[in-house]
Design an enzyme around this catalytic site. Structure first.
Site, short mmCIF file in Angstrom:
data_model
loop_
_atom_site.label_atom_id
_atom_site.label_comp_id
_atom_site.label_asym_id
_atom_site.label_seq_id
_atom_site.Cartn_x
_atom_site.Cartn_y
_atom_site.Cartn_z
N ASP A 2 0.83 -1.34 0.14
CA ASP A 2 0.05 0.14 -0.13
C ASP A 2 0.75 1.17 -0.35
OD1 ASP A 2 -2.41 1.35 0.24
OD2 ASP A 2 -2.40 1.39 1.80
N GLY A 3 0.41 2.11 -0.63
CA GLY A 3 0.99 3.60 -0.26
C GLY A 3 1.34 4.03 -1.91
N ASN A 50 -10.05 -3.71 -6.32
CA ASN A 50 -10.03 -2.17 -7.11
C ASN A 50 -10.90 -1.84 -9.04
OD1 ASN A 50 -6.38 -3.46 -6.47
ND2 ASN A 50 -7.83 -2.21 -5.47
N LEU A 177 -6.61 -5.61 7.48
CA LEU A 177 -6.09 -6.80 6.50
C LEU A 177 -6.64 -6.15 5.13
CD1 LEU A 177 -6.27 -10.03 8.83
CD2 LEU A 177 -4.28 -8.47 8.03
#
EC number: 2.5.1.-
Length: 222
Positions: A2-3, A50, A177
């Site tokens: 993530d990020g 997504n 999670l």
């Protein structure tokens, strides 16, 4: 992992640039995992949620996936790494799905390490599909309802045949999670780090392994 978006935004770059840098981080972490003797590394690359992202970002991600399969497959195979897919990648374009299938087939006999990539994956859907598959076997008379135990459920999951999950790492400061390996993470150690994924490298991964090694795992025994 993530990020990527926040990493790009902080630098005034398009999100695609963050995804590209994130893919480079994946290469570094895979190399570090292999050097450390990790048996299986799983990367959550594209979740079933997504699809809600903008179409151009999804197209960028799919293009990046095809690019790295084309560029890295030979090296993965040479290094004895087996590729396994979690989720339903058949939902992608025919070209992308074909490349993924060919990569899985080419590396199927490799035994040094497994790289599992979660594509169009969501743990709740995985559990739902497992329940449906077992219910169908009961309806067909193949098994009885009393035969459905933890072992049967694990055998119906996407991760069937993989070793037990030991450690879950989530980057970028998020502490959840997010529908990832919910069944498998029941007794796994969880590690949440503030580092954005594009800045997560081999040293960060080795630090995570050191933190894991320092934990006492009791599995409810005491």
């Amino acid at each position: 992992m993530d990020g990527n978006g926040r990493w790009a935004k902080a630098r005034g770059l398009p999100r695609a640039a963050g995804h590209r840098q994130g893919a480079e981080s994946a290469r570094k972490v895979l190399r570090a995992a292999g050097e450390a003797g990790v048996e299986c590394l799983t990367l959550y690359a594209f979740s079933s949620e997504n699809w809600r992202r903008p179409e151009d970002e999804i197209n960028d991600l799919m293009g990046l996936l095809r690019f790295y399969i084309g560029r890295e497959l030979g090296a993965l195979h040479k290094e004895g790494i087996r590729l396994k897919i979690l989720g339903d990648h058949s939902a992608f374009s025919a070209e992308t799905a074909r490349m993924v299938d060919e990569a899985v087939e080419r590396t199927a006999a490799n035994t040094r390490m497994t790289l599992a990539i979660a594509l169009n994956y969501g743990s709740r859907l995985e559990l739902t599909n497992a329940a449906r598959a077992l219910a169908a076997r009961v309806a067909a008379g193949e098994i009885g309802a009393d035969d459905i135990d933890e072992t049967a459920i694990e055998g119906a999951l996407d991760t069937a045949g993989l070793p037990p999950l030991d450690l879950v790492i989530r980057t970028s400061g998020e502490h959840r999670l997010s529908n990832f390996l919910l069944w498998q993470a029941a007794y796994a150690e969880l590690l949440f780090v503030d580092t954005l994924w594009p800045d997560f490298d081999g040293d960060e991964f080795r630090s995570a392994l050191q933190a894991f090694a320092g934990r006492e795992r009791r599995f409810g025994g005491r």
